[in-house]
Design a protein around this motif. Structure first.
Motif, PDB file in Angstrom:
ATOM      1  N   CYS A  11      41.828  22.729   2.850  1.00 37.84           N
ATOM      2  CA  CYS A  11      41.212  23.565   3.864  1.00 37.84           C
ATOM      3  C   CYS A  11      41.932  24.728   4.186  1.00 37.84           C
ATOM      4  O   CYS A  11      43.102  24.587   4.607  1.00 37.84           O
ATOM      5  CB  CYS A  11      40.729  22.793   5.015  1.00 37.84           C
ATOM      6  N   GLY A  12      41.483  25.866   3.959  1.00 39.82           N
ATOM      7  CA  GLY A  12      42.094  27.183   4.285  1.00 39.82           C
ATOM      8  C   GLY A  12      42.970  27.858   2.992  1.00 39.82           C
ATOM      9  O   GLY A  12      43.797  27.248   2.554  1.00 39.82           O
ATOM     10  N   MET A  13      42.403  29.014   2.770  1.00 41.53           N
ATOM     11  CA  MET A  13      42.826  29.901   1.829  1.00 41.53           C
ATOM     12  C   MET A  13      44.074  30.841   2.042  1.00 41.53           C
ATOM     13  O   MET A  13      43.786  31.889   1.508  1.00 41.53           O
ATOM     14  CB  MET A  13      41.703  30.392   1.029  1.00 41.53           C
ATOM     15  N   ALA A  14      44.847  30.552   2.808  1.00 45.64           N
ATOM     16  CA  ALA A  14      46.060  31.435   3.224  1.00 45.64           C
ATOM     17  C   ALA A  14      47.036  30.713   2.045  1.00 45.64           C
ATOM     18  O   ALA A  14      46.696  30.339   1.207  1.00 45.64           O
ATOM     19  CB  ALA A  14      46.532  31.049   4.515  1.00 45.64           C
ATOM     20  N   GLY A 356      48.905  41.852  22.648  1.00 44.26           N
ATOM     21  CA  GLY A 356      48.066  41.340  21.420  1.00 44.26           C
ATOM     22  C   GLY A 356      47.122  40.404  21.751  1.00 44.26           C
ATOM     23  O   GLY A 356      46.521  40.499  22.729  1.00 44.26           O
ATOM     24  N   TYR A 357      47.139  39.563  20.836  1.00 35.17           N
ATOM     25  CA  TYR A 357      46.310  38.491  21.011  1.00 35.17           C
ATOM     26  C   TYR A 357      46.775  37.357  22.156  1.00 35.17           C
ATOM     27  O   TYR A 357      47.899  37.242  22.528  1.00 35.17           O
ATOM     28  CB  TYR A 357      46.150  37.503  19.521  1.00 35.17           C
ATOM     29  N   ASP A 358      45.731  37.073  22.842  1.00 37.12           N
ATOM     30  CA  ASP A 358      45.900  35.999  23.979  1.00 37.12           C
ATOM     31  C   ASP A 358      46.020  34.671  23.552  1.00 37.12           C
ATOM     32  O   ASP A 358      45.198  33.966  23.127  1.00 37.12           O
ATOM     33  CB  ASP A 358      44.802  36.484  24.928  1.00 37.12           C
ATOM     34  N   LYS A 359      47.154  33.984  23.811  1.00 37.96           N
ATOM     35  CA  LYS A 359      47.530  32.436  23.247  1.00 37.96           C
ATOM     36  C   LYS A 359      47.342  31.676  24.487  1.00 37.96           C
ATOM     37  O   LYS A 359      47.830  30.692  24.468  1.00 37.96           O
ATOM     38  CB  LYS A 359      48.641  32.325  22.742  1.00 37.96           C
ATOM     39  N   PHE A 434      46.064  43.179  13.851  1.00 36.32           N
ATOM     40  CA  PHE A 434      46.858  43.115  12.348  1.00 36.32           C
ATOM     41  C   PHE A 434      46.519  41.892  11.799  1.00 36.32           C
ATOM     42  O   PHE A 434      46.194  40.858  12.467  1.00 36.32           O
ATOM     43  CB  PHE A 434      48.603  43.118  12.837  1.00 36.32           C
ATOM     44  N   GLU A 435      47.029  41.434  10.443  1.00 39.31           N
ATOM     45  CA  GLU A 435      46.613  40.476   9.587  1.00 39.31           C
ATOM     46  C   GLU A 435      47.831  39.443  10.245  1.00 39.31           C
ATOM     47  O   GLU A 435      47.470  38.272  10.293  1.00 39.31           O
ATOM     48  CB  GLU A 435      47.180  40.599   8.376  1.00 39.31           C
ATOM     49  N   ARG A 440      52.330  43.907  11.554  1.00 43.13           N
ATOM     50  CA  ARG A 440      52.625  44.803  12.778  1.00 43.13           C
ATOM     51  C   ARG A 440      54.026  45.336  12.529  1.00 43.13           C
ATOM     52  O   ARG A 440      54.328  46.340  12.788  1.00 43.13           O
ATOM     53  CB  ARG A 440      52.672  43.637  13.751  1.00 43.13           C
ATOM     54  N   GLY A 441      55.153  44.406  12.315  1.00 43.43           N
ATOM     55  CA  GLY A 441      56.521  44.938  12.372  1.00 43.43           C
ATOM     56  C   GLY A 441      56.623  46.150  11.098  1.00 43.43           C
ATOM     57  O   GLY A 441      57.196  46.955  11.148  1.00 43.43           O
TER      58      GLY A 441
END
Length: 451
Positions: A11-14, A356-359, A434-435, A440-441
């Protein structure tokens, strides 16, 4: 472990999911690779026809709720949450749900050194891999960017695996037993997934759950969570400390890292001779050196590697000086504690990029450091308003917002004067803009060098 007669869904295609599926297909398993993205999107991102030629079936566009009970195993990529309904259904029907790390470990013929913690994993794992490579053919894998499953078939009995392991990878690992484990530190992170600190700590402790007295557990003596773990591991505890001398372990004494361990009682290195900055990096050096000592690497070899080590990309990475302003890429600073370390490591006035994204993180301890250190904060992403409110709470007013990353860099350049530094250390994940933190860096470095 023999998977040749098993029906497997990955499960998951990363990166790790694809590596797991290809490994299983090469071993003769009946493999289905699943992802939530629709097929037309996957075709643009992946060599779908190539995977099919390897015998891998593709299930695209939804979770596998309707087919999950057809499999013997479900292998989860780290980004797949463990509380999805199809996973509960799988477990209830007897499908074994495991992580990609667990899969790779069951096929590993050699010792493993595994490193976890909230911050410092990538630097410590990279350095440990270089140290182990002085004595063994070492595969550096895991959350560091090379899937464990990619390297399994190259391993021999006399190899060594050095693995960066995240909490997501540990959630569904059960037999994983590294000969050497290290927990660097524990601060709040990923609470949107783990819900509580108690859950987060319990998952981290799985790294040493199967260790015995023949194994080693390396722990941060100055971190209350890590220090307490010494009471629950069966491995031989090897402490490191940046704040106190130890009767046994490795510790920072002034500017010198000293070892008292297994008959050794001598200085290892003066930190002023290192190329990496900050007390947190000295802790990473101590943890990596402890791993190497437990694996039998000589002190002379450890010193040689430490003197040559330049650090890792995206972790307080010096990117150059332009118009008298130093640029540092700390895109791997995806939580407040990591960014605290970056701010403390800087030796010049800081123009800081945050947001950025909120964790689900809180930013108080980070923001409290700003006065006297940060001359300007430029905020991006969905957390911008939340961080700004925290700044207001502590009386820090030198912030502004940017709608794009390019606009953010323009504002930073205008604020920075000769003798300052511009630091990308956002205290947030990169998702949404960003991905990943690497993209990002890289963009930060490109923009830094463009003017």
């Amino acid at each position: 472990m023999n998977y040749s007669d098993k029906k497997m869904i990955v499960c998951g295609m990363a990166r790790s999911g694809i590596a797991a599926a290809r490994l299983l297909a090469s071993l003769g398993a009946d493999v289905t690779l699943q992802d939530m993205k629709p097929m037309d999107a996957l075709i643009k991102l992946h060599d779908i026809e190539g995977y099919k030629k390897e015998g891998i079936k593709i299930y695209a566009g939804s979770n596998p709720d309707d087919i999950i009970t057809d499999f013997d195993y479900a292998v989860l990529s780290p980004g797949v949450p463990c509380d999805l309904p199809f996973i509960e259904k799988a477990k209830a029907s007897g499908v074994k749900v495991i992580s990609e790390v667990e899969l790779a470990y069951t096929l590993t013929p050699c010792p493993v050194c595994a490193i976890t913690g909230t911050n410092g994993k990538t630097t410590t794992t990279t350095l440990t891999g270089l140290l182990l490579d002085k004595k063994y053919k070492t595969a550096v894998v895991g959350n560091i960017g090379v899937a464990y499953s990619e390297k399994v078939k190259e391993l021999k009995a006399d190899s060594y695996v050095c693995a960066e392991i995240s909490s997501f990878q540990l959630e569904t690992s059960y037999t994983f037993r590294p000969h050497i484990s290290a927990v660097l530190n524990i601060t709040p992170d990923h609470l949107n997934r783990h819900k509580t600190m108690e859950n987060y700590v319990a998952v981290k402790e799985k790294i040493f759950a199967n260790q015995t007295a023949d194994d080693f557990t390396i722990l941060n003596k100055n971190d209350e969570y890590c220090a307490d773990m010494a009471n629950r591991t069966k491995g031989r505890v090897f402490f490191f400390s940046s704040a106190e001398k130890l009767d046994e372990g490795i510790y920072l004494d002034g500017d010198v890292i000293h070892i008292k361990w297994d008959g050794i009682d001598e200085d290892l290195i003066n930190v002023n001779d290192l190329k990496i900055l900050g007390v947190h990096n000295y802790e990473n050096v101590m943890a990596a050196s402890a791993c190497a000592l437990c694996a039998g690497v000589s002190l002379d070899d450890i010193r040689k590697v430490l003197l040559d080590f330049n650090g890792v990309e995206h972790r307080i990475e010096y990117c150059g000086t332009y118009n008298g302003v130093d640029y540092y890429n700390d895109s791997k600073g995806t939580n407040p504690d990591a960014s605290i370390r970056a701010v403390l490591a800087m030796r010049k006035p800081i123009v800081l990029i945050g947001g950025g994204y909120d964790k689900g993180s809180e930013y108080d301890e980070w923001v409290k450091l700003f006065n006297g250190r940060v001359k300007k904060l430029v905020l991006i992403g969905v957390t911008a308003e939340k961080i700004a409110a925290c700044c207001d709470k502590y009386g820090f007013k030198d912030y502004e917002f940017a709608d794009s990353f390019e606009g953010c860099m323009d504002k930073c350049r205008k604020a920075a004067k000769e003798g300052d530094c511009i630091l990308l250390s956002p205290a947030c994940a990169s998702w949404g803009m960003f991905e990943d933190y690497e993209q990002r860096g890289r963009i930060f470095k490109q923009l830094a060098a463009s003017k």
